[in-house]
Design a protein around this motif. Structure first.
Motif, PDB file in Angstrom:
ATOM      1  N   ASN A  91       0.819  -1.204   0.000  1.00  0.00           N
ATOM      2  CA  ASN A  91       0.000   0.000   0.000  1.00  0.00           C
ATOM      3  C   ASN A  91       0.854   1.256   0.000  1.00  0.00           C
ATOM      4  OD1 ASN A  91      -2.535  -1.348   0.141  1.00  0.00           O
ATOM      5  ND2 ASN A  91      -2.226  -1.683   2.317  1.00  0.00           N
ATOM      6  N   LYS A  92       0.484   2.163  -0.894  1.00  0.00           N
ATOM      7  CA  LYS A  92       0.948   3.549  -0.857  1.00  0.00           C
ATOM      8  C   LYS A  92      -0.346   4.362  -0.994  1.00  0.00           C
ATOM      9  CE  LYS A  92       3.123   7.213  -3.418  1.00  0.00           C
ATOM     10  NZ  LYS A  92       2.004   8.096  -3.042  1.00  0.00           N
ATOM     11  N   GLY A  93      -1.093   4.425   0.084  1.00  0.00           N
ATOM     12  CA  GLY A  93      -2.478   4.874  -0.009  1.00  0.00           C
ATOM     13  C   GLY A  93      -2.707   6.357   0.076  1.00  0.00           C
ATOM     14  N   HIS A  94      -1.653   7.158   0.230  1.00  0.00           N
ATOM     15  CA  HIS A  94      -1.856   8.576   0.511  1.00  0.00           C
ATOM     16  C   HIS A  94      -0.980   9.445  -0.379  1.00  0.00           C
ATOM     17  CE1 HIS A  94      -4.167   7.316   4.013  1.00  0.00           C
ATOM     18  NE2 HIS A  94      -3.176   6.486   4.293  1.00  0.00           N
ATOM     19  N   GLU A  95      -1.036  10.761  -0.141  1.00  0.00           N
ATOM     20  CA  GLU A  95      -0.229  11.695  -0.917  1.00  0.00           C
ATOM     21  C   GLU A  95       1.257  11.413  -0.698  1.00  0.00           C
ATOM     22  OE1 GLU A  95      -1.332  13.816  -3.171  1.00  0.00           O
ATOM     23  OE2 GLU A  95      -3.385  13.172  -2.741  1.00  0.00           O
ATOM     24  N   GLY A  96       2.056  11.916  -1.614  1.00  0.00           N
ATOM     25  CA  GLY A  96       3.495  11.678  -1.580  1.00  0.00           C
ATOM     26  C   GLY A  96       3.951  11.162  -2.926  1.00  0.00           C
ATOM     27  N   TYR A  97       5.248  11.303  -3.199  1.00  0.00           N
ATOM     28  CA  TYR A  97       5.809  10.950  -4.499  1.00  0.00           C
ATOM     29  C   TYR A  97       6.622   9.660  -4.417  1.00  0.00           C
ATOM     30  CZ  TYR A  97       8.650  11.144  -8.727  1.00  0.00           C
ATOM     31  OH  TYR A  97       9.250  10.845  -9.904  1.00  0.00           O
ATOM     32  N   LEU A  98       6.394   8.789  -5.394  1.00  0.00           N
ATOM     33  CA  LEU A  98       7.187   7.564  -5.559  1.00  0.00           C
ATOM     34  C   LEU A  98       7.621   7.494  -7.010  1.00  0.00           C
ATOM     35  CD1 LEU A  98       8.124   4.809  -4.248  1.00  0.00           C
ATOM     36  CD2 LEU A  98       6.053   3.823  -5.249  1.00  0.00           C
ATOM     37  N   GLY A  99       8.931   7.517  -7.253  1.00  0.00           N
ATOM     38  CA  GLY A  99       9.402   7.527  -8.629  1.00  0.00           C
ATOM     39  C   GLY A  99      10.647   6.703  -8.848  1.00  0.00           C
ATOM     40  N   ASN A 100      10.727   6.062 -10.029  1.00  0.00           N
ATOM     41  CA  ASN A 100      11.881   5.241 -10.417  1.00  0.00           C
ATOM     42  C   ASN A 100      12.246   4.288  -9.291  1.00  0.00           C
ATOM     43  OD1 ASN A 100      12.481   8.267 -11.644  1.00  0.00           O
ATOM     44  ND2 ASN A 100      12.715   6.607 -13.125  1.00  0.00           N
ATOM     45  N   SER A 101      11.250   3.497  -8.893  1.00  0.00           N
ATOM     46  CA  SER A 101      11.365   2.692  -7.684  1.00  0.00           C
ATOM     47  C   SER A 101      10.771   1.309  -7.861  1.00  0.00           C
ATOM     48  CB  SER A 101      10.658   3.407  -6.520  1.00  0.00           C
ATOM     49  OG  SER A 101      11.265   4.636  -6.226  1.00  0.00           O
ATOM     50  N   VAL A 102      11.147   0.410  -6.938  1.00  0.00           N
ATOM     51  CA  VAL A 102      10.572  -0.933  -6.849  1.00  0.00           C
ATOM     52  C   VAL A 102      10.175  -1.166  -5.397  1.00  0.00           C
ATOM     53  CG1 VAL A 102      10.917  -3.406  -7.219  1.00  0.00           C
ATOM     54  CG2 VAL A 102      12.088  -1.752  -8.698  1.00  0.00           C
ATOM     55  N   VAL A 103       8.924  -1.552  -5.187  1.00  0.00           N
ATOM     56  CA  VAL A 103       8.410  -1.824  -3.847  1.00  0.00           C
ATOM     57  C   VAL A 103       7.950  -3.270  -3.804  1.00  0.00           C
ATOM     58  CG1 VAL A 103       6.656  -1.236  -2.127  1.00  0.00           C
ATOM     59  CG2 VAL A 103       7.710   0.574  -3.513  1.00  0.00           C
ATOM     60  N   GLY A 104       8.475  -4.037  -2.855  1.00  0.00           N
ATOM     61  CA  GLY A 104       8.175  -5.458  -2.766  1.00  0.00           C
ATOM     62  C   GLY A 104       6.777  -5.754  -2.260  1.00  0.00           C
ATOM     63  N   GLU A 105       6.526  -7.013  -1.880  1.00  0.00           N
ATOM     64  CA  GLU A 105       5.222  -7.425  -1.360  1.00  0.00           C
ATOM     65  C   GLU A 105       5.100  -7.102   0.126  1.00  0.00           C
ATOM     66  OE1 GLU A 105       4.598 -11.566  -2.261  1.00  0.00           O
ATOM     67  OE2 GLU A 105       3.692 -11.073  -4.182  1.00  0.00           O
TER      68      GLU A 105
END
Length: 400
Positions: free
Chosen positions: A248-262
């Motif tokens: 979950n990335k359920g809210h405001e904020g920036y995520l870029g050029n990234s990998v997020v696991g399980e």
């Protein structure tokens, strides 16, 4: 014929992402690498990986076995070569084993570094995954390939007229829901899986994939090439990122050029930098050499292993690696490398107590009725905790 996807040395350079899965279970594009091979070859597969992973990812050996390097994504040329292999024949690319077909006796003694006589030399440049950043770097290519594979000969479900769809490369499975959203496919295709929801006011530019049972929250802005895996919830601003399942990335904020696991959770208003202030090349922590490694990239954000979490307003610096099972919080910028099973942030790191982390994980699994925190899952996390203990000590994580 049994399809067996094996790990090679890429497993070590892909850590921490491969601490908890075989290389072929990595998701890039819409599908995992294993799912790509299964669909192309119309056959299920199994994995040859680290011993502690085999309970969850078992291997099946039969009288006729096709071993395929799990770091290679299939393409038409490679599929054709693999499909024509006779028993005892192999394929190599730049002296690396890509595939080999073996009988039962030879299969039992298989090793990824073995050299087989008279190999077929693969000439074309394949899409391979060697480092964590390859996943977002090559996600555009694999999104387009998977979109073609999954939609060939099919017609998209009809979406609500409240949406604006720009371009033609849009496909929604039956059961996908969206209202009052904008989808632009001019830069790449957009794929919505079954039982997905895109909430009002969302703007998405392709290439983009939303996997089954996931949700995009109101007013989200997504740029390609981005993949949101199954059972995720995403909001805020996302650019060229790959999130695997149950995160979950359920809210405001920036995520870029990234990998997020399980099984990860990103707190509200968390941001990651993907560009250094001096525009210099980004370096990432490398588990194999236990040092910072040049990526050759100007844009590189966050690499987060499975079961990692961060508190609200976390600020991740350019090129940050967060290990499996870590819990990051507090003001300021945390270190660029946060070892597996760490607890803390910029003010210091402690070892995340094993029992406390396992209790949290059990609660997280309990929210998903179809997933159980069983012995196989517990064994994997226990092994990762033990494997990374020395690494925590070397990086200043004290026992709490």
């Amino acid at each position: 014929m049994a399809i067996i996807l094996f790990d090679d040395n890429a497993r070590n350079t892909l850590l921490p992402l491969t601490y908890t899965r075989p290389v072929a279970d990595l998701r890039i594009g819409i599908l995992t690498i294993a799912e790509k091979w299964e669909k192309h070859l119309d056959q299920t597969s199994s994995f040859l990986t680290e011993e502690y992973l085999q309970a969850k990812f078992p291997v099946t050996i039969t009288d006729d076995n096709l071993f395929i390097n799990g770091s290679y994504c299939p393409d038409e040329a490679l599929i054709e070569e693999v499909s024509k292999l006779e028993t005892g024949q192999s394929i190599t690319y730049r002296n690396q084993l890509v595939a080999v077909r073996l009988n039962a006796d030879d299969a039992k003694g298989f090793g990824a570094q073995q050299v087989y006589p008279d190999p077929i030399i693969h000439e074309r440049i394949p899409v391979t995954i060697k480092f964590p950043e390859d996943i977002f770097k090559k996600n555009d290519i694999e999104l387009r390939k998977d979109f073609t594979l999954l939609t060939k000969g099919r017609t998209s479900a009809v979406m609500s007229s409240t949406n604006t769809i720009i371009g033609n490369d849009f496909f929604a499975e039956e059961g996908a829901i969206a209202e009052c959203c904008t989808f632009s496919t001019h830069n790449g295709p957009i794929y919505l899986s079954a039982k997905t929801e895109v909430w009002e006011g969302t703007n998405i530019r392709g290439p983009f994939a939303l996997c089954e049972n996931s949700q995009i929250k109101m007013g989200t802005k997504i740029y390609g090439a981005t993949t949101v895996g199954p059972y995720c919830r995403v909001g805020g601003e996302v650019n060229n990122a790959v999130l695997w399942g149950y995160s979950n990335k359920g809210h405001e904020g920036y995520l870029g050029n990234s990998v997020v696991g399980e099984w990860c959770n990103i707190g509200a208003d968390t941001n990651n930098s993907n560009l250094k202030n001096n525009y210099a090349e980004v370096k990432l922590w490398d588990y194999a050499s236990q040092s910072m490694r040049k990526t050759g990239l100007q844009f590189c954000g966050l690499i987060m292993g499975d079961h990692a979490k961060c508190g609200i307003n976390t600020m991740f610096n350019t090129g940050t690696v967060v290990g499996v099972g870590s819990n990051v919080f507090g003001g300021g910028y945390p270190p660029n490398f946060i070892p597996d099973f760490s607890w803390g942030g910029a003010e210091g790191l402690e070892e995340y107590a094993y029992n406390k982390m396992m209790e949290t994980t059990e609660r997280v699994f309990a929210r998903r009725e179809h997933r159980a925190f069983n012995d196989a899952e517990k064994q994997i996390l226990t092994e990762v905790f033990n494997l990374t203990k020395e690494l925590r000590e070397l990086n200043g994580c004290v026992n709490n």
